[in-house]
Every structure is written in structure tokens, then in C-alpha cells.
Motif scaffolding. Structure first.
Motif, PDB file in Angstrom:
ATOM      1  N   CYS A  69      51.344  55.854 -19.842  1.00 14.53           N
ATOM      2  CA  CYS A  69      52.323  54.805 -20.506  1.00 14.53           C
ATOM      3  C   CYS A  69      51.593  53.621 -20.250  1.00 14.53           C
ATOM      4  O   CYS A  69      51.153  53.233 -19.277  1.00 14.53           O
ATOM      5  N   ILE A  70      51.365  52.905 -21.289  1.00 10.20           N
ATOM      6  CA  ILE A  70      50.318  51.607 -21.469  1.00 10.20           C
ATOM      7  C   ILE A  70      51.347  50.419 -21.758  1.00 10.20           C
ATOM      8  O   ILE A  70      51.987  50.084 -22.591  1.00 10.20           O
ATOM      9  N   LYS A  71      51.190  49.399 -20.800  1.00  9.87           N
ATOM     10  CA  LYS A  71      52.007  48.206 -20.489  1.00  9.87           C
ATOM     11  C   LYS A  71      51.000  46.948 -21.012  1.00  9.87           C
ATOM     12  O   LYS A  71      50.121  47.082 -20.160  1.00  9.87           O
ATOM     13  N   PRO A 122      56.417  55.886 -10.445  1.00  9.10           N
ATOM     14  CA  PRO A 122      55.307  56.431 -11.388  1.00  9.10           C
ATOM     15  C   PRO A 122      53.910  55.995 -10.760  1.00  9.10           C
ATOM     16  O   PRO A 122      53.900  55.115 -10.236  1.00  9.10           O
ATOM     17  N   LYS A 123      52.910  56.936 -11.165  1.00 10.42           N
ATOM     18  CA  LYS A 123      51.335  56.674 -10.723  1.00 10.42           C
ATOM     19  C   LYS A 123      50.705  55.403 -11.516  1.00 10.42           C
ATOM     20  O   LYS A 123      50.854  55.510 -12.430  1.00 10.42           O
ATOM     21  N   LEU A 124      49.944  54.727 -10.719  1.00 12.90           N
ATOM     22  CA  LEU A 124      49.179  53.634 -11.510  1.00 12.90           C
ATOM     23  C   LEU A 124      47.804  54.360 -11.860  1.00 12.90           C
ATOM     24  O   LEU A 124      47.124  54.735 -10.928  1.00 12.90           O
ATOM     25  N   ILE A 125      47.401  54.546 -12.945  1.00 14.47           N
ATOM     26  CA  ILE A 125      46.164  55.203 -13.500  1.00 14.47           C
ATOM     27  C   ILE A 125      45.023  54.358 -13.564  1.00 14.47           C
ATOM     28  O   ILE A 125      44.007  54.426 -13.228  1.00 14.47           O
ATOM     29  N   ASP A 126      45.289  53.030 -14.135  1.00 22.10           N
ATOM     30  CA  ASP A 126      44.540  52.023 -14.689  1.00 22.10           C
ATOM     31  C   ASP A 126      44.696  50.802 -14.915  1.00 22.10           C
ATOM     32  O   ASP A 126      45.903  50.620 -15.040  1.00 22.10           O
ATOM     33  N   VAL A 127      43.835  49.736 -14.800  1.00 22.51           N
ATOM     34  CA  VAL A 127      44.379  48.313 -14.788  1.00 22.51           C
ATOM     35  C   VAL A 127      43.038  47.782 -15.531  1.00 22.51           C
ATOM     36  O   VAL A 127      41.797  47.793 -15.063  1.00 22.51           O
ATOM     37  N   PHE A 128      43.275  47.068 -16.598  1.00 21.21           N
ATOM     38  CA  PHE A 128      42.194  46.212 -17.290  1.00 21.21           C
ATOM     39  C   PHE A 128      42.841  44.991 -17.987  1.00 21.21           C
ATOM     40  O   PHE A 128      43.971  44.843 -17.973  1.00 21.21           O
ATOM     41  N   MET A 129      41.775  44.005 -18.791  1.00 20.04           N
ATOM     42  CA  MET A 129      42.544  43.072 -19.577  1.00 20.04           C
ATOM     43  C   MET A 129      41.833  43.063 -20.726  1.00 20.04           C
ATOM     44  O   MET A 129      40.716  43.670 -20.925  1.00 20.04           O
ATOM     45  N   THR A 130      42.595  42.632 -21.776  1.00 16.78           N
ATOM     46  CA  THR A 130      42.106  42.464 -23.063  1.00 16.78           C
ATOM     47  C   THR A 130      41.282  41.384 -23.287  1.00 16.78           C
ATOM     48  O   THR A 130      41.298  40.416 -22.348  1.00 16.78           O
ATOM     49  N   VAL A 157      48.250  50.862 -17.161  1.00 19.68           N
ATOM     50  CA  VAL A 157      48.180  52.166 -17.517  1.00 19.68           C
ATOM     51  C   VAL A 157      48.947  53.058 -16.489  1.00 19.68           C
ATOM     52  O   VAL A 157      48.533  53.188 -15.250  1.00 19.68           O
ATOM     53  N   GLU A 158      50.126  53.552 -16.701  1.00 13.46           N
ATOM     54  CA  GLU A 158      50.799  54.377 -15.750  1.00 13.46           C
ATOM     55  C   GLU A 158      51.150  55.923 -16.199  1.00 13.46           C
ATOM     56  O   GLU A 158      50.870  56.239 -17.211  1.00 13.46           O
ATOM     57  N   PRO A 208      48.906  35.616 -21.688  1.00 13.84           N
ATOM     58  CA  PRO A 208      48.307  35.581 -20.141  1.00 13.84           C
ATOM     59  C   PRO A 208      49.507  35.011 -19.336  1.00 13.84           C
ATOM     60  O   PRO A 208      49.767  35.273 -18.157  1.00 13.84           O
ATOM     61  N   GLU A 209      50.433  34.150 -20.031  1.00 18.40           N
ATOM     62  CA  GLU A 209      51.741  33.734 -19.101  1.00 18.40           C
ATOM     63  C   GLU A 209      52.612  34.808 -18.866  1.00 18.40           C
ATOM     64  O   GLU A 209      53.412  34.663 -17.838  1.00 18.40           O
ATOM     65  N   ALA A 210      52.634  36.170 -19.266  1.00 18.43           N
ATOM     66  CA  ALA A 210      53.357  37.361 -18.838  1.00 18.43           C
ATOM     67  C   ALA A 210      52.653  38.211 -17.835  1.00 18.43           C
ATOM     68  O   ALA A 210      52.992  38.926 -17.529  1.00 18.43           O
ATOM     69  N   ASN A 211      51.431  37.732 -17.526  1.00 15.12           N
ATOM     70  CA  ASN A 211      50.492  38.602 -16.577  1.00 15.12           C
ATOM     71  C   ASN A 211      51.300  38.890 -15.116  1.00 15.12           C
ATOM     72  O   ASN A 211      51.004  39.692 -14.520  1.00 15.12           O
ATOM     73  N   GLU A 212      52.073  37.772 -14.611  1.00 11.50           N
ATOM     74  CA  GLU A 212      52.243  37.568 -13.485  1.00 11.50           C
ATOM     75  C   GLU A 212      53.245  38.961 -13.189  1.00 11.50           C
ATOM     76  O   GLU A 212      53.193  39.592 -11.977  1.00 11.50           O
ATOM     77  N   ARG A 213      54.207  39.270 -14.036  1.00 14.38           N
ATOM     78  CA  ARG A 213      55.220  40.439 -13.859  1.00 14.38           C
ATOM     79  C   ARG A 213      54.285  41.519 -13.807  1.00 14.38           C
ATOM     80  O   ARG A 213      54.662  42.508 -12.934  1.00 14.38           O
ATOM     81  N   LEU A 214      53.350  41.897 -14.502  1.00 17.64           N
ATOM     82  CA  LEU A 214      52.582  42.923 -14.605  1.00 17.64           C
ATOM     83  C   LEU A 214      51.750  43.094 -13.308  1.00 17.64           C
ATOM     84  O   LEU A 214      51.540  44.160 -12.870  1.00 17.64           O
ATOM     85  N   LEU A 215      51.102  41.986 -12.816  1.00 21.29           N
ATOM     86  CA  LEU A 215      50.364  42.118 -11.608  1.00 21.29           C
ATOM     87  C   LEU A 215      51.284  42.440 -10.579  1.00 21.29           C
ATOM     88  O   LEU A 215      50.883  42.901  -9.509  1.00 21.29           O
ATOM     89  N   VAL A 216      52.703  41.732 -10.371  1.00 24.40           N
ATOM     90  CA  VAL A 216      53.505  42.360  -9.361  1.00 24.40           C
ATOM     91  C   VAL A 216      53.862  43.829  -9.446  1.00 24.40           C
ATOM     92  O   VAL A 216      53.705  44.461  -8.308  1.00 24.40           O
ATOM     93  N   GLU A 217      54.060  44.349 -10.551  1.00 28.06           N
ATOM     94  CA  GLU A 217      54.100  45.795 -10.580  1.00 28.06           C
ATOM     95  C   GLU A 217      52.959  46.619 -10.212  1.00 28.06           C
ATOM     96  O   GLU A 217      52.989  47.758  -9.583  1.00 28.06           O
ATOM     97  N   ARG A 218      51.689  46.156 -10.619  1.00 33.62           N
ATOM     98  CA  ARG A 218      50.535  46.669 -10.368  1.00 33.62           C
ATOM     99  C   ARG A 218      50.365  46.693  -8.525  1.00 33.62           C
ATOM    100  O   ARG A 218      50.062  47.646  -7.986  1.00 33.62           O
ATOM    101  N   GLU A 219      50.760  45.595  -7.979  1.00 33.36           N
ATOM    102  CA  GLU A 219      50.715  45.598  -6.523  1.00 33.36           C
ATOM    103  C   GLU A 219      51.717  46.519  -6.035  1.00 33.36           C
ATOM    104  O   GLU A 219      51.192  47.224  -4.952  1.00 33.36           O
TER     105      GLU A 219
END
Length: 365
Positions: A141-143, A170-178, A186-187, A148-159
Motif C-alpha cells: 500500500c503506497i501513500k 500494518p508493517k512499514l516497508i519503506d519511506v522516501f520522498m518525491t 509504503v506499508e 509538502p503541507e500534508a507531510n506531517e500526517r504521514l510522518l506521524v503514521e511513520r513514527e
């Protein structure tokens, strides 16, 4: 304005043909999420005023039976419509109902992802299903943050997913930036159905059977207890964030963009229906708020109205009482610990259904 038996039967005949909230509620007024939600709530309230059994208490038994069916449909389609409005997908074509654009494969230093379809357009991200490292079926699952203004919510989920490891998350598989600066998570793709999707199935439009809700609740209390023990609150638990895997009888928690740390955190969001009344930015954090939201989700699963707490007459009184206490507007009279709730539910399950184990086949359409 009172409706006649003929009118309410005609409305039911029309309503049962609806397969989407757009077909049920039609176009919503307004050009913002807030205005769409306001329009939706007005339509919801007007329909309940006309067709809810309590609004027609003096009518015949036949009339009230039809009214109860309609009320269940109103509650279901409202929950699904609210989810789609908040995701920004209300009124959009089903992503799987037309040809999707070709997606270029994504390659990072760790993996290669072949995106297959768009799952949802959210306020903060676009969500895709993908095949990872040449897999034959979708397994990721790729989110992608909507800028950039929406990054905060995804960074919370990552943490959360990096630090709260549990087999029912869900397992966190990967994190990167466009290259545009948007965070991409990537979950693990959970092969299951959220509660909204389950209630959309014809067999469950009037509610999921109690013996199945019994094990769904059991798994949910257990996972929430684990989450709280590891120092987090979910913060925005709704039926869309509870994913059921029918074959394994498991329940996953997803959607941690508004999660908060029990120590030193602050509430950042309050759902209209599922958010406990005491939630505010100034309120101290309390595990009871997640349990309140989970209780509302279970009422929805059973075919009840999460806004009012009313449940179908067929639901066992002991379950009605248990959930009524869980969603009390007074925090002091509410269950305060997920583990205590889990143990009490386990005992109630044994009493009502004769077992604490789930062996029955759970059918899905």
C-alpha cells in the motif's frame, strides 16, 4: 410531515436499489469539505426525521418494520458518505470502474514497486495498491502526501509504525520522498475489508451477526490494549480504520495520521460521530477516548446508529448494556482500560455464545 405506509414502502423500494452513498444522498451542496459535511448532515437528519421508527411511534407494526429497515440504510450510507467526503472522493467515479492511467514503476534504493490501481484520494494523500519486487499480486500500500503541507500526517503514521510493532498493525516497508518534496509511505497491504466495506455487502446491510461481532470486538480490544500499553492512542478510530481478515479472524488497526503519544501528546482531531465529547486540544489525553470510538464502531457493525447509540432490537441486551457503558458521554462512567474491557467482553462472550474461540466461517461477498 408524516408519511403514509405507501410512501414509506416506495422510499424503501427506491433505497434498496442504491449501491453508493451518491445514489442515496445525491449531490451535496458546497465547494469545501466542511460545507459538504454540513449538507450531508442536514440530509441525514431530515431522513431520520421522516423515516426513523422513533419519529413514527404511533404507526402500525408493518410501518415500523419498514422504517427500521430504512433507518439502517440511512445510518450505513451516512457513514460511507462521511468517509468519502473526508477522503475527497464523494461524487468521483469508482477507481476500479474505468480505465486507470498507466503508472510508471517506482524504484528506490531498497525496492521496485509496480503501482496497479488507485485505492483512495484522501485529504492528505493518494493511496495506491502496488506489487512489490515483481510479486504476482498486490502486496503493498503506497501513500503519497498531497504536497509538502500534508507531510506531517504521514510522518506521524511513520513514527507510529516504526515504534509500535504489532502483528495487528500494518508493517512499514519503506519511506522516501518525491522530487517535489512529498513524503511517501509504503506499508503492508492488508488483505481484508474495513467495517464500512463489510456493511456495504448485501448480506450485512442490516448488521453483522452478533457471533461475528463478538470475535471482531475481542481482537479489537486486544489490539487497542497493546497499542495503549506501548504508549500510543489511535486518536481517530472509525469503522474505516478497522480492517477484518475473514480467513484468519483477525482485525487490524490502520490510519495513524492523528495518533498521539499518551505521555506529553495533545489531541489533534475529533471525529464528528466517533470522537468522544470531551476531546479538545486542551483536554488531557485519556485511553477512554479510543474505547468510546471503538464502542461506536461496534454499534455500527451490529447495524445500529453510532450517532445515537440505538441498536437493532435483535441485539442481545447484555451487549447493548456493555456498549452503552462504553460510549457514555460521561467519561467517569466509561470503561477506562482496554485490557479490563477485553477481559469483561471475553467473559460475556463465553456466557452468551458458549465459547471464547472463533471457528465459524465468516462469509464475504
Amino acid at each position: 410531515m408524516a408519511v403514509s405506509l405507501e410512501q414509506i414502502k416506495a422510499f424503501r423500494q427506491k433505497a434498496v436499489k442504491c449501491r453508493t452513498p451518491e445514489q442515496f444522498f445525491g449531490e451535496l451542496a458546497g465547494d469545501t469539505t466542511a460545507k459538504n459535511l454540513e449538507s450531508l448532515k442536514k440530509a441525514y437528519a431530515n431522513l431520520l426525521y421522516l423515516y426513523h421508527p422513533e419519529a413514527n411511534s404511533g404507526e402500525s407494526e408493518e410501518f415500523l418494520d419498514v422504517a427500521a429497515e430504512i433507518a439502517n440504510m440511512i445510518v450505513y450510507f451516512y457513514a460511507e458518505a462521511e468517509k468519502k467526503v473526508q477522503l475527497g472522493t464523494y461524487g468521483l467515479p469508482d477507481p476500479e470502474s474505468h480505465d486507470l492511467p498507466y503508472f510508471e514503476p517506482i524504484e528506490t534504493s531498497n525496492r521496485r514497486y509496480a503501482i496497479s490501481k488507485l485505492l483512495a484520494r484522501g485529504d492528505n494523500s493518494l493511496v495506491y495498491a502496488a506489487r512489490m519486487d515483481g510479486a504476482e499480486d498486490d502486496n503493498a500500500c503506497i501513500k503519497v502526501a498531497n504536497g509538502p503541507e500534508a507531510n506531517e500526517r504521514l510522518l506521524v503514521e511513520r513514527e507510529v509504525l516504526e515504534n509500535v510493532r504489532h502483528y495487528q498493525l500494518p508493517k512499514l516497508i519503506d519511506v522516501f520522498m518525491t522530487k517535489e518534496g512529498s513524503v511517501v509511505l509504503v506499508e503492508e497491504l492488508i488483505d481484508g475489508f474495513d467495517l464500512v466495506s463489510l456493511r456495504a455487502m448485501p448480506r450485512y446491510q442490516n448488521g453483522i451477526p452478533q457471533e461475528h461481532v463478538a470475535w471482531i470486538a475481542d481482537r479489537g480490544f486486544f489490539t487497542i490494549g497493546e497499542l495503549h500499553s506501548l504508549g500510543r492512542l489511535h486518536g481517530n478510530l472509525t469503522p474505516a480504520h478497522l480492517v477484518v481478515k475473514p480467513q484468519s479472524h483477525n482485525v487490524y488497526l490502520v490510519g495513524f495520521g492523528w495518533s498521539v503519544k499518551k505521555s506529553g501528546g495533545r489531541y489533534g482531531f475529533k471525529s464528528e460521530i466517533y470522537g468522544a465529547p470531551e476531546i479538545s486540544k486542551e483536554a488531557p489525553l485519556d485511553p477512554k477516548t479510543d474505547l468510546f470510538a471503538f464502542g461506536k464502531c461496534l454499534i455500527f457493525a451490529l447495524g445500529g446508529d453510532p450517532a445515537t447509540g440505538q441498536m437493532p432490537a435483535a441485539v442481545k441486551p447484555e451487549i447493548v448494556d456493555f456498549l452503552a457503558a462504553l460510549v457514555s458521554t460521561n467519561p467517569d462512567s466509561r470503561e477506562g482500560d482496554a485490557w479490563d474491557a477485553w477481559y469483561r467482553w471475553s467473559d460475556l462472550r463465553l456466557k452468551l455464545f458458549g465459547s471464547r474461540h472463533s471457528c465459524e466461517y465468516f462469509a464475504v461477498d
